[in-house]
Design a protein around this motif. Structure first.
Motif, PDB file in Angstrom:
ATOM      1  N   ASP A 386      -8.013  -0.301   3.497  1.00 28.58           N
ATOM      2  CA  ASP A 386      -6.569  -0.547   3.567  1.00 28.58           C
ATOM      3  C   ASP A 386      -6.046  -1.007   2.206  1.00 28.58           C
ATOM      4  N   TYR A 387      -4.822  -0.591   1.902  1.00 29.44           N
ATOM      5  CA  TYR A 387      -4.205  -0.898   0.610  1.00 29.44           C
ATOM      6  C   TYR A 387      -2.743  -1.282   0.828  1.00 29.44           C
ATOM      7  N   THR A 388      -2.255  -2.145  -0.059  1.00 25.52           N
ATOM      8  CA  THR A 388      -0.819  -2.418  -0.130  1.00 25.52           C
ATOM      9  C   THR A 388      -0.268  -1.654  -1.329  1.00 25.52           C
ATOM     10  N   VAL A 389       0.662  -0.754  -1.065  1.00 27.53           N
ATOM     11  CA  VAL A 389       1.217   0.113  -2.112  1.00 27.53           C
ATOM     12  C   VAL A 389       2.670  -0.279  -2.355  1.00 27.53           C
ATOM     13  N   ARG A 390       2.986  -0.567  -3.617  1.00 26.31           N
ATOM     14  CA  ARG A 390       4.370  -0.883  -3.994  1.00 26.31           C
ATOM     15  C   ARG A 390       4.912   0.256  -4.841  1.00 26.31           C
ATOM     16  N   LEU A 391       5.991   0.869  -4.378  1.00 26.86           N
ATOM     17  CA  LEU A 391       6.638   1.977  -5.090  1.00 26.86           C
ATOM     18  C   LEU A 391       7.891   1.459  -5.786  1.00 26.86           C
ATOM     19  N   LEU A 392       8.041   1.797  -7.056  1.00 26.53           N
ATOM     20  CA  LEU A 392       9.185   1.368  -7.847  1.00 26.53           C
ATOM     21  C   LEU A 392      10.053   2.572  -8.182  1.00 26.53           C
ATOM     22  N   ASN A 393      11.321   2.446  -7.866  1.00 31.42           N
ATOM     23  CA  ASN A 393      12.278   3.512  -8.154  1.00 31.42           C
ATOM     24  C   ASN A 393      13.355   2.958  -9.072  1.00 31.42           C
ATOM     25  N   LYS A 394      13.386   3.398 -10.320  1.00 35.44           N
ATOM     26  CA  LYS A 394      14.350   2.912 -11.297  1.00 35.44           C
ATOM     27  C   LYS A 394      15.530   3.870 -11.461  1.00 35.44           C
ATOM     28  N   GLY A 395      15.716   4.735 -10.490  1.00 31.82           N
ATOM     29  CA  GLY A 395      16.808   5.703 -10.544  1.00 31.82           C
ATOM     30  C   GLY A 395      17.551   5.749  -9.219  1.00 31.82           C
ATOM     31  N   PRO A 396      18.246   6.856  -8.929  1.00 33.63           N
ATOM     32  CA  PRO A 396      18.946   6.999  -7.653  1.00 33.63           C
ATOM     33  C   PRO A 396      17.952   7.094  -6.497  1.00 33.63           C
ATOM     34  N   GLU A 397      18.472   7.026  -5.276  1.00 35.29           N
ATOM     35  CA  GLU A 397      17.604   7.070  -4.098  1.00 35.29           C
ATOM     36  C   GLU A 397      16.757   8.337  -4.103  1.00 35.29           C
ATOM     37  N   ARG A 398      15.458   8.168  -3.837  1.00 34.63           N
ATOM     38  CA  ARG A 398      14.546   9.304  -3.909  1.00 34.63           C
ATOM     39  C   ARG A 398      13.515   9.245  -2.782  1.00 34.63           C
ATOM     40  N   SER A 399      12.922  10.426  -2.506  1.00 34.57           N
ATOM     41  CA  SER A 399      11.823  10.552  -1.545  1.00 34.57           C
ATOM     42  C   SER A 399      10.546  10.822  -2.326  1.00 34.57           C
ATOM     43  N   PHE A 400       9.528  10.004  -2.075  1.00 35.07           N
ATOM     44  CA  PHE A 400       8.255  10.135  -2.768  1.00 35.07           C
ATOM     45  C   PHE A 400       7.166  10.607  -1.813  1.00 35.07           C
ATOM     46  N   THR A 434      12.519  -1.397  -4.966  1.00 38.07           N
ATOM     47  CA  THR A 434      11.088  -1.249  -4.730  1.00 38.07           C
ATOM     48  C   THR A 434      10.852  -1.245  -3.226  1.00 38.07           C
ATOM     49  N   ARG A 435       9.749  -0.624  -2.824  1.00 41.37           N
ATOM     50  CA  ARG A 435       9.384  -0.635  -1.407  1.00 41.37           C
ATOM     51  C   ARG A 435       7.879  -0.811  -1.295  1.00 41.37           C
ATOM     52  N   GLU A 436       7.487  -1.707  -0.417  1.00 39.02           N
ATOM     53  CA  GLU A 436       6.075  -1.996  -0.210  1.00 39.02           C
ATOM     54  C   GLU A 436       5.639  -1.434   1.141  1.00 39.02           C
ATOM     55  N   VAL A 437       4.564  -0.653   1.145  1.00 43.08           N
ATOM     56  CA  VAL A 437       4.057  -0.063   2.391  1.00 43.08           C
ATOM     57  C   VAL A 437       2.564  -0.356   2.486  1.00 43.08           C
ATOM     58  N   ARG A 438       2.058  -0.319   3.751  1.00 41.99           N
ATOM     59  CA  ARG A 438       0.621  -0.509   3.983  1.00 41.99           C
ATOM     60  C   ARG A 438      -0.002   0.850   4.240  1.00 41.99           C
ATOM     61  N   MET A 439      -0.977   1.209   3.426  1.00 43.48           N
ATOM     62  CA  MET A 439      -1.613   2.518   3.514  1.00 43.48           C
ATOM     63  C   MET A 439      -3.073   2.356   3.927  1.00 43.48           C
ATOM     64  N   SER A 440      -3.509   3.189   4.862  1.00 42.90           N
ATOM     65  CA  SER A 440      -4.904   3.228   5.304  1.00 42.90           C
ATOM     66  C   SER A 440      -5.517   4.558   4.876  1.00 42.90           C
ATOM     67  N   VAL A 441      -6.683   4.489   4.245  1.00 45.58           N
ATOM     68  CA  VAL A 441      -7.411   5.686   3.830  1.00 45.58           C
ATOM     69  C   VAL A 441      -8.697   5.754   4.662  1.00 45.58           C
ATOM     70  N   GLN A 442      -8.822   6.836   5.409  1.00 52.68           N
ATOM     71  CA  GLN A 442      -9.965   6.980   6.327  1.00 52.68           C
ATOM     72  C   GLN A 442     -10.807   8.190   5.918  1.00 52.68           C
ATOM     73  N   VAL A 443     -12.144   8.000   5.904  1.00 54.86           N
ATOM     74  CA  VAL A 443     -13.070   9.083   5.566  1.00 54.86           C
ATOM     75  C   VAL A 443     -13.926   9.386   6.796  1.00 54.86           C
ATOM     76  N   ASP A 444     -14.054  10.694   7.145  1.00 54.03           N
ATOM     77  CA  ASP A 444     -14.853  11.061   8.316  1.00 54.03           C
ATOM     78  C   ASP A 444     -16.331  10.823   8.039  1.00 54.03           C
ATOM     79  N   PRO A 445     -17.155  10.709   9.072  1.00 52.12           N
ATOM     80  CA  PRO A 445     -18.574  10.348   8.893  1.00 52.12           C
ATOM     81  C   PRO A 445     -19.334  11.281   7.960  1.00 52.12           C
ATOM     82  N   ALA A 446     -18.972  12.541   7.922  1.00 55.24           N
ATOM     83  CA  ALA A 446     -19.735  13.488   7.109  1.00 55.24           C
ATOM     84  C   ALA A 446     -19.487  13.315   5.616  1.00 55.24           C
ATOM     85  N   HIS A 447     -18.394  12.635   5.238  1.00 56.24           N
ATOM     86  CA  HIS A 447     -18.055  12.517   3.819  1.00 56.24           C
ATOM     87  C   HIS A 447     -18.073  11.068   3.317  1.00 56.24           C
ATOM     88  N   VAL A 448     -18.654  10.164   4.087  1.00 53.77           N
ATOM     89  CA  VAL A 448     -18.698   8.773   3.649  1.00 53.77           C
ATOM     90  C   VAL A 448     -19.552   8.679   2.382  1.00 53.77           C
TER      91      VAL A 448
END
Length: 479
Positions: A386-400, A434-448
């Motif tokens: 799990d990660y906390t990701v902070r996105l910074l937007n120094k311009g107009p409203e945008r979709s990332f 800025t917007r802070e989101v919680r991101m989960s990265v999951q790896v399947d058993p075959a690629h651990v």
């Protein structure tokens, strides 16, 4: 060594009130011009408007503490860009060293805020109480009604200038017209009134009362610059080879008629009378001399009256003082290794700042790996970080769009964000936010992976394709 070798005395000279006399000339005009320009900028700049778009402040220069932004016309700086302020401090220091290498205390004599405001306060004092002679006579008969009335008016005007000085400073931290209205209607926050009061008191004290004492005893720069200057730096200098021996005009004419040596200095004390710190420049360079050049104007005016050439006091170097004693022509070297190094440092730092400012991105991403726990083992044998990701937007409203690279067999999830029809995750970030989101990265058993893996977290502007990324690591279970 006997005890009488040491002479006891006061650490500081007893305060001697200085009554600077008004003077007219080239350097006085330069000081008036600088005073008007610098104070005009300081007092009026908060009211200059600059349109940045909807939802953004329209004040040209603004320190927006609640939103942690600094606006300077078309430039907007975030807290992460504090290195720009570091660059400005380096440039300011190098510029101060360069001015010192070229012409001594050039900053002190013309540009220092203490000098500028003290000049203004002196102007008010002369306008109300009169010139040097009138002020000295007024202080001798202090308790007369006329003198008390003038002194009261002078201090009132001083306080008004100091009050507007403090008020102008706080206008740089909020929308100026709005804050002026709130201050006038007593609806402004208490902190605004507090800082106006503090800055009013300090300006009134330093410019109205401390005056030259601030330069002599409180300011460290006179002592620092003495270690930085050299024999090629221009300083306000009394040309002793031409001025000595001193004598009156009549005695000098009689001496010259007899073929005797007579200096141009007539010991009129005008150079002392006009000095804002009360220095006698004929004693050489001193700690109290701020190199303002007013003594040059005073001396040139006297030389003109007695029919002698100007320049008895002027900007000169120690080298030329020695060369004149030897009968050689003066030489000047403003461009020399010292000044070139300072100028190069200013150019280098300024160029780096301009380049980074012109090429900086209007978006950024920061990632913080969850520490407790570092990983989660799933029931099917897969691993999740799990990660906390902070996105910074120094311009107009945008979709990332957000993706993870360098980790085969991985899927990502973001709390509160549903995948688009194409399966990609998109995070909306408002204008200049800025917007802070919680991101989960999951790896399947075959690629651990068998060991921690470096991964790249990338965000991409859906409209322009501009991207930014940062790196972190994915921790497997056996670590």
């Amino acid at each position: 060594m006997t005890d009488d070798t040491f002479i006891e005395g006061p650490l500081y000279e007893r305060r001697r009130k200085v009554y600077p006399q008004s003077v007219h000339g080239r350097f006085r005009r330069i000081k008036w011009a600088i005073l008007c320009i610098t104070l005009g900028i300081y007092y009026l700049l908060p009211f200059v408007r600059w349109h940045r778009g909807p939802g953004l402040p329209s004040q040209a220069v603004l320190v927006d503490l609640p939103h942690r932004r600094f606006y300077f016309f078309f430039i907007e700086l975030w807290p992460q860009e504090v290195y720009y302020f570091t660059g400005l401090l380096i440039i300011a220091a190098m510029a101060l060293f360069l001015m010192n290498a070229v012409a001594g205390r050039l900053w002190c004599g013309y540009l220092c805020p203490q000098t500028v405001w003290t000049d203004l306060f002196y102007a008010v004092e002369r306008w109300v109480e009169g010139d040097r002679r009138e002020r000295m006579q007024g202080d001798k008969r202090y308790w007369t009604f006329g003198h008390v009335r003038k002194v009261a008016l002078k201090h009132f005007l001083w306080i008004m200038i100091a009050w507007w000085t403090g008020g102008a400073w706080v206008l740089y931290f909020a929308d100026a017209p709005t804050l002026v209205k709130d201050l006038a209607t007593f609806q402004a926050p208490f902190i605004a009134y507090l800082w106006i009061g503090i800055l009013t008191a300090t300006t009134y004290l330093f410019a109205g009362h401390a005056r030259e004492q601030t330069c002599i005893y409180m300011c460290p720069w006179p002592r620092i610059q003495a270690a930085l200057t050299d024999e090629w730096a221009l300083n306000v200098t009394y040309r002793r080879d031409r001025g000595e021996p001193r004598m009156s005009v009549k005695k000098a004419e009689a001496a010259r008629a007899l073929g005797d040596v007579a200096g141009d200095c007539v010991d009129c004390h005008q150079c002392i009378n006009v000095c804002p710190t009360g220095v006698d420049i004929r004693h050489g360079i001193q700690l109290g001399c701020i190199q303002c050049g007013l003594c040059i104007d005073a001396c040139d005016n006297i030389m003109k009256e007695i029919g002698r050439p100007p320049g008895l006091i002027g900007y000169d170097t120690d080298i030329n003082m020695q060369r004149r004693r030897e009968g050689k022509a003066p030489i000047y070297r403003i461009v020399r290794p010292r000044t070139l190094i300072y100028a190069a440092a200013i150019g280098l730092v300024g160029s780096i700042m301009l380049y980074t400012l012109a090429t900086r991105s209007t978006m950024d991403v920061n990632v913080l790996h969850e520490r407790n726990p570092l990983f989660v083992q799933l029931s099917d044998g897969g691993i999740r970080n799990d990660y906390t990701v902070r996105l910074l937007n120094k311009g107009p409203e945008r979709s990332f769009g957000l993706e993870v690279l360098g980790l085969p067999g991985s899927t990502i999830r973001i709390a509160g964000v549903e995948p688009k029809p194409d399966g990609k995750l998109t995070v909306q970030v408002g204008q200049d936010q800025t917007r802070e989101v919680r991101m989960s990265v999951q790896v399947d058993p075959a690629h651990v992976p068998q060991a921690p893996v470096d991964i790249e977290i990338r965000i991409t502007d859906r409209a322009s394709g501009e991207s930014a990324s940062t790196r972190d690591h994915f921790v497997p279970a056996d670590q």
